[in-house]
Scaffold this motif. Structure first.
Motif, PDB file in Angstrom:
ATOM      1  N   MET A   1      -4.673  27.636  -6.090  1.00 12.38           N
ATOM      2  CA  MET A   1      -4.291  28.410  -7.297  1.00 12.38           C
ATOM      3  C   MET A   1      -2.891  28.835  -7.184  1.00 12.38           C
ATOM      4  O   MET A   1      -2.165  28.970  -6.140  1.00 12.38           O
ATOM      5  N   GLN A   2      -2.554  29.436  -8.493  1.00 18.67           N
ATOM      6  CA  GLN A   2      -1.426  29.875  -8.489  1.00 18.67           C
ATOM      7  C   GLN A   2      -1.055  31.425  -8.160  1.00 18.67           C
ATOM      8  O   GLN A   2      -2.103  31.954  -8.179  1.00 18.67           O
ATOM      9  N   PRO A   3       0.024  31.859  -7.609  1.00 25.31           N
ATOM     10  CA  PRO A   3      -0.018  33.152  -7.197  1.00 25.31           C
ATOM     11  C   PRO A   3      -0.210  34.272  -8.477  1.00 25.31           C
ATOM     12  O   PRO A   3       0.245  33.672  -9.607  1.00 25.31           O
ATOM     13  N   LEU A 328      -3.875  37.106  -3.391  1.00 25.34           N
ATOM     14  CA  LEU A 328      -3.773  36.809  -4.546  1.00 25.34           C
ATOM     15  C   LEU A 328      -2.294  36.543  -4.937  1.00 25.34           C
ATOM     16  O   LEU A 328      -1.987  35.517  -5.581  1.00 25.34           O
ATOM     17  N   GLU A 329      -1.339  37.309  -4.437  1.00 28.47           N
ATOM     18  CA  GLU A 329       0.019  37.103  -4.593  1.00 28.47           C
ATOM     19  C   GLU A 329       0.565  36.001  -3.908  1.00 28.47           C
ATOM     20  O   GLU A 329       1.628  35.336  -4.076  1.00 28.47           O
ATOM     21  N   GLU A 330      -0.215  35.694  -2.728  1.00 33.51           N
ATOM     22  CA  GLU A 330       0.227  34.341  -2.028  1.00 33.51           C
ATOM     23  C   GLU A 330      -0.603  33.150  -2.575  1.00 33.51           C
ATOM     24  O   GLU A 330      -0.081  31.934  -2.296  1.00 33.51           O
ATOM     25  N   ARG A 332      -3.511  32.489  -2.323  1.00 33.20           N
ATOM     26  CA  ARG A 332      -4.406  31.826  -1.500  1.00 33.20           C
ATOM     27  C   ARG A 332      -5.723  32.294  -1.204  1.00 33.20           C
ATOM     28  O   ARG A 332      -6.537  32.110  -0.354  1.00 33.20           O
ATOM     29  N   LEU A 333      -6.343  32.924  -2.137  1.00 32.26           N
ATOM     30  CA  LEU A 333      -7.635  33.538  -2.079  1.00 32.26           C
ATOM     31  C   LEU A 333      -8.811  32.388  -2.363  1.00 32.26           C
ATOM     32  O   LEU A 333      -9.937  32.834  -1.910  1.00 32.26           O
ATOM     33  N   ASP A 334      -8.324  31.375  -2.833  1.00 34.67           N
ATOM     34  CA  ASP A 334      -9.435  30.142  -2.922  1.00 34.67           C
ATOM     35  C   ASP A 334      -9.345  29.513  -1.588  1.00 34.67           C
ATOM     36  O   ASP A 334     -10.246  28.521  -1.748  1.00 34.67           O
ATOM     37  N   GLU A 335      -8.792  29.796  -0.462  1.00 32.49           N
ATOM     38  CA  GLU A 335      -9.014  28.797   0.488  1.00 32.49           C
ATOM     39  C   GLU A 335     -10.319  29.451   1.390  1.00 32.49           C
ATOM     40  O   GLU A 335     -10.920  30.278   1.147  1.00 32.49           O
ATOM     41  N   VAL A 341      -5.871  33.588   6.756  1.00 34.45           N
ATOM     42  CA  VAL A 341      -4.839  33.556   6.062  1.00 34.45           C
ATOM     43  C   VAL A 341      -4.304  34.858   6.127  1.00 34.45           C
ATOM     44  O   VAL A 341      -2.897  35.034   6.160  1.00 34.45           O
ATOM     45  N   LEU A 342      -4.787  35.915   6.201  1.00 34.71           N
ATOM     46  CA  LEU A 342      -4.333  37.319   6.349  1.00 34.71           C
ATOM     47  C   LEU A 342      -3.378  37.507   7.761  1.00 34.71           C
ATOM     48  O   LEU A 342      -2.655  38.533   7.623  1.00 34.71           O
ATOM     49  N   ARG A 343      -3.636  36.760   8.612  1.00 35.89           N
ATOM     50  CA  ARG A 343      -2.719  36.792  10.013  1.00 35.89           C
ATOM     51  C   ARG A 343      -1.351  36.660   9.573  1.00 35.89           C
ATOM     52  O   ARG A 343      -0.633  37.127  10.014  1.00 35.89           O
TER      53      ARG A 343
END
Length: 424
Positions: A1-3, A328-330, A332-335, A341-343
């Motif tokens: 996904m795009q940021p 969302l801003e990274e 990477r919510l679709d991972e 990822v939050l680490r």
């Protein structure tokens, strides 16, 4: 996904229309304040306290209730909101209350000029700790023009004369000849505020409601030093005496601060965690305010699993929104495992102490578990400065602010517990 950058996803937003599934608690506070406003005696007071973990929505709930009351009582109620986070002591709180009283009274044509002058006098007085008697008169003399026969009925001006030897009726010649100093400490300011509130409710049809928000943030770092912490406790206990003033006092504070509450503040409500659907509804309401292209991007089915996972693991709305915004801003919510990822967020948000945070988090089995200071100190390799930074950045939160021996993990770091559990 795009940021994706959402302009309405600010986790600290206090928009009343973002209030979700707190109707029972909001009705409790609204009913209590409505009963106060209907009381026959204008000199009676009342107090309410909303408690909860960091990020549970205490401020938002109170803002929602105040917004409702403004719609129905705007002409007869002064609703004053004071955020304690940037303030250091009780003097600063009184100064902010005074500033808001000046603003609220200033535009009301039904309020006597002498009362507006009294509010300004209090606000000016709250700016100084020590000044000469002549300087004190010079600071307040600008209000003299609005004083007439009405001023003799004002309790505040009587208090100024008897307690501080300040008389605005004095001539310039007399003022220049005055000797000595005036010291205005916290207890004196509180006396002056009580006098001003008495004048407001007896000279007008107005009632006053004061909300002290984030009371635990009043010089929060004082927790690190016992002597400073005791000074803050004295300030807070003094502020609790406002429950005896002719006004309604509303407090919002974190649960770990609540042992300071006295028996005089019995009306308390504790906010509990919301459910998964409540968190998702908060997100949906905010997403609905975004531009059309952002809304379409958020409808991507590949984001649903990540949102649901975050909503299920977050203990508080603040944590859920913080996590969601970051992912969302990274882009990477679709991972597959968003919590892992939050680490990466640790390095950007906690800088030099980031390496120690997973080690400290591993001491906790849940967000409800408390860990003694000694164990945290060992996890930080005995580095006092690191433990201090963990407390300053609120990575760890005390179970009892006034006796910080045991600590909980910040709910915004709950993803470390969940991801560790998943990976095991």
């Amino acid at each position: 996904m795009q940021p994706l950058f959402l302009t309405n996803l600010n986790p600290a937003s206090l928009r009343p229309d973002e209030h979700v599934n707190r109707d029972r608690e909001a009705q409790w506070l609204k009913s209590g304040l409505t009963a106060f406003l209907r009381a026959q005696s204008p000199l009676s007071g009342d107090a309410f306290c909303v408690l909860g973990d960091k990020g549970m929505g205490k401020s938002l709930l109170t803002r929602k209730v105040f917004d409702d009351l403004r719609r129905t009582h705007a002409a007869t109620v002064l609703l004053l909101e004071v955020d304690c986070r940037p303030l250091r002591n009780q003097r600063h709180v009184y100064r902010e209350i005074g500033r808001r009283l000046v603003d609220e009274l200033g535009y009301r044509t039904s309020v006597p000029s002498a009362l507006k002058a009294a509010a300004r006098s209090f606000g000016q007085l709250a700016r100084f700790e020590t000044l000469s008697l002549s300087e004190a008169h010079e600071q307040l003399i600008g209000n003299k023009i609005e004083l007439g026969l009405e001023s003799g009925e004002m309790r505040l001006f009587g208090w100024l004369r008897t307690r501080l030897n300040i008389g605005l009726e004095r001539s310039s010649q007399v003022i220049r000849s005055l000797q000595g100093k005036v010291q205005v400490d916290g207890p004196q300011l509180q006396e002056a505020l009580f006098a001003l509130l008495h004048d407001i409710v007896t000279q007008t049809e107005l009632r006053v409601v004061v909300h002290l928000d984030n009371l635990e943030e009043l010089n929060h770092e004082a927790m690190l030093d016992e002597s400073t912490r005791e000074l803050v406790r004295a300030d807070v206990e003094a502020l609790l005496h406002l429950s005896e003033a002719p006004m309604a006092l509303v407090l919002t504070m974190r649960t770990y601060y609540s042992s300071v509450l006295t028996r005089r503040i019995q009306r308390r409500q504790t906010l509990r965690p919301l459910g998964v659907e409540d968190h998702l509804e908060i997100f949906r309401r905010r997403a609905a305010m975004e531009p059309t292209d952002i809304q379409r991007a958020l409808e991507d089915p590949s984001l649903d699993a990540g949102l649901s996972r975050l909503a299920a693991e977050a203990r508080t709305p603040l944590a859920f929104l913080e996590w969601t915004r970051y992912l969302l801003e990274e882009g990477r919510l679709d991972e597959e495992e968003p919590l892992e990822v939050l680490r990466a967020r640790l390095d950007s948000h906690y800088a030099q102490i980031a390496p120690f945070i997973p080690k400290v988090a591993s001491l906790f089995d849940s967000l409800e578990e408390v860990v003694p200071f000694e164990a945290i100190h060992r996890a930080c390799d005995g580095r006092d400065v690191t433990v201090r930074q963990l407390q300053e950045l609120q990575v760890i939160l005390p179970r009892n602010y006034w006796d910080p021996q045991d600590f909980l993990l910040d709910p915004q770091l709950g993803f470390l517990l969940a991801s560790a559990f998943t990976s095991s």
